[in-house]
Design a protein around this motif. Sequence first.
Motif, PDB file in Angstrom:
ATOM      1  N   ILE A  21       1.001  -1.348   0.046  1.00  0.00           N
ATOM      2  CA  ILE A  21       0.178   0.098  -0.005  1.00  0.00           C
ATOM      3  C   ILE A  21       0.918   1.202  -0.045  1.00  0.00           C
ATOM      4  CG2 ILE A  21      -1.584   1.170   1.196  1.00  0.00           C
ATOM      5  CD1 ILE A  21      -2.472  -1.367   2.769  1.00  0.00           C
ATOM      6  N   ILE A  33      -6.618   0.929   5.540  1.00  0.00           N
ATOM      7  CA  ILE A  33      -6.678  -0.276   4.688  1.00  0.00           C
ATOM      8  C   ILE A  33      -5.700  -1.492   5.038  1.00  0.00           C
ATOM      9  CG2 ILE A  33      -6.291  -1.234   2.159  1.00  0.00           C
ATOM     10  CD1 ILE A  33      -6.873   1.568   1.245  1.00  0.00           C
ATOM     11  N   ILE A  60      -1.803  -1.380  -3.862  1.00  0.00           N
ATOM     12  CA  ILE A  60      -2.700  -0.353  -3.751  1.00  0.00           C
ATOM     13  C   ILE A  60      -2.038   0.925  -3.680  1.00  0.00           C
ATOM     14  CG2 ILE A  60      -4.595   0.537  -2.117  1.00  0.00           C
ATOM     15  CD1 ILE A  60      -4.724  -2.507  -0.981  1.00  0.00           C
ATOM     16  N   ASN A 108      -2.184   4.250  -3.185  1.00  0.00           N
ATOM     17  CA  ASN A 108      -3.139   5.349  -2.291  1.00  0.00           C
ATOM     18  C   ASN A 108      -2.456   6.461  -2.045  1.00  0.00           C
ATOM     19  OD1 ASN A 108      -5.070   5.558   0.207  1.00  0.00           O
ATOM     20  ND2 ASN A 108      -3.005   5.747   0.848  1.00  0.00           N
ATOM     21  N   ILE A 123      -5.132  -1.806  -7.431  1.00  0.00           N
ATOM     22  CA  ILE A 123      -6.276  -0.805  -7.015  1.00  0.00           C
ATOM     23  C   ILE A 123      -5.742   0.457  -6.719  1.00  0.00           C
ATOM     24  CG2 ILE A 123      -7.988  -0.425  -5.661  1.00  0.00           C
ATOM     25  CD1 ILE A 123      -7.914  -3.396  -4.461  1.00  0.00           C
ATOM     26  N   ILE A 166      -6.478   4.180  -5.845  1.00  0.00           N
ATOM     27  CA  ILE A 166      -7.401   5.119  -4.988  1.00  0.00           C
ATOM     28  C   ILE A 166      -7.565   6.359  -5.945  1.00  0.00           C
ATOM     29  CG2 ILE A 166      -7.687   6.112  -2.935  1.00  0.00           C
ATOM     30  CD1 ILE A 166      -7.899   3.002  -2.705  1.00  0.00           C
ATOM     31  N   LEU A 206     -10.728   2.638  -7.042  1.00  0.00           N
ATOM     32  CA  LEU A 206     -11.883   2.975  -5.847  1.00  0.00           C
ATOM     33  C   LEU A 206     -11.845   4.246  -5.508  1.00  0.00           C
ATOM     34  CD1 LEU A 206     -13.616   1.891  -3.729  1.00  0.00           C
ATOM     35  CD2 LEU A 206     -11.824   1.455  -2.216  1.00  0.00           C
ATOM     36  N   VAL A 240     -13.171   2.116   4.018  1.00  0.00           N
ATOM     37  CA  VAL A 240     -12.517   1.844   2.785  1.00  0.00           C
ATOM     38  C   VAL A 240     -11.872   0.647   2.830  1.00  0.00           C
ATOM     39  CG1 VAL A 240     -10.923   2.961   1.200  1.00  0.00           C
ATOM     40  CG2 VAL A 240     -12.390   4.479   2.622  1.00  0.00           C
ATOM     41  N   LYS A 259     -14.021  -2.179   1.922  1.00  0.00           N
ATOM     42  CA  LYS A 259     -14.421  -2.131   0.536  1.00  0.00           C
ATOM     43  C   LYS A 259     -13.255  -2.564  -0.132  1.00  0.00           C
ATOM     44  CE  LYS A 259     -17.028  -1.072  -2.726  1.00  0.00           C
ATOM     45  NZ  LYS A 259     -18.319  -1.337  -3.154  1.00  0.00           N
ATOM     46  N   ILE A 260     -12.060  -2.325   0.309  1.00  0.00           N
ATOM     47  CA  ILE A 260     -10.775  -3.036  -0.505  1.00  0.00           C
ATOM     48  C   ILE A 260     -10.810  -4.700  -0.416  1.00  0.00           C
ATOM     49  CG2 ILE A 260      -8.213  -3.246  -0.380  1.00  0.00           C
ATOM     50  CD1 ILE A 260      -8.687  -0.625  -1.924  1.00  0.00           C
TER      51      ILE A 260
END
Length: 269
Positions: free
Chosen positions: A8, A19, A77, A79, A127, A129, A172, A220, A223-224
């Motif tokens: 992340i 997350i 991720i 982010n 993913i 963000i 996301l 969040v 959801k992740i």
Amino acid sequence: MKTKVVLITGGSSGIGKAIGIHLKEKGYKVYGTTRNKRKYPAFSDFPLLEMDVRNVETIRSCIASLLALESRIDVLINNAGVGITGPMEETPHEEVLRAFATNFNGPLNVMNNVLPAMREQKEGLIINITSIAGYMGLPYRGIYSASKGALEIVTESYRMETKAFGIKLTTLAPGDFATNIASGRYHTPVHDDSPYKQAYKSTLESIDADVDSGGNPAEVGEKIAKIIETKNPKPHYRVGSFIQKFSLTLKGILPGRWFEKLLEGHSSH
Ligand SMILES: NC(=O)c1ccc[n+]([C@@H]2O[C@H](COP(=O)([O-])OP(=O)(O)OC[C@H]3O[C@@H](n4cnc5c(N)ncnc54)[C@H](OP(=O)(O)O)[C@@H]3O)[C@@H](O)[C@H]2O)c1
């Protein structure tokens, strides 16, 4: 099944930290990043590696050290991100470039450095963000909206280009969540002689109030986790209050001038 390794970016604070905590609780092997580990001497939720997404060398060395430790990266991720506000006409160009360097070019460089490992693994999930703000040009947040909207768009391209290698990508888009984003945000100064002074000033106040009263970033994380557990993720997801998520539907169905009026009345992050 082997424990999935998750990286992340910007795991030291706010949404990224939330997350990481949630995924660790779910049994994932989580690593986060920060620009400066010394800033977080008491951080113990998961290991932090150093990376500045504006500096490609630090991206390369961070990913190399994670691969040396774990031999794989199952989930990335992207982010790490920063806010920026200001009237479009008055936002300094170097600040526009800095915001894009973090919110757009940064995630691109992280993806480009993780993709070879995912290709070799023949699987991986990325993913990105973004933000609900990335779906609309918000007043006094145009550069932030544009940087996040640009990331939404390139994710679609990466997604189709890498599908054949077993790699999945999605975005996301969060609404407002209570984090430290305001402290890292660049604010174009409110100039006394600016024609935008009053409107910009009151927008700034409402942006800060929206973040402070925003949701719990743990949402969040949940959801992740659901996205990671989805076999075939959709191109885009959103997370936030009903009205923030619904604003995107409204943009699709309302006449453009009506939607603009709504944004002028109130805007989301
Ligand atoms: N909060 C919201 O309402 C909201 C809404 C929509 C989208 N988002 C998005 O969510 C993401 C996380 O934001 P947040 O609200 O959690 O803010 P935050 O609490 O300020 O966290 C930002 C994170 O990004 C990292 N970061 C900033 N610049 C970086 C750089 N150049 N290189 C590497 N890492 C960097 C920070 O790490 P260090 O400072 O430790 O380096 C920190 O971990 C951002 O992409 C933001 O745009 C937030």
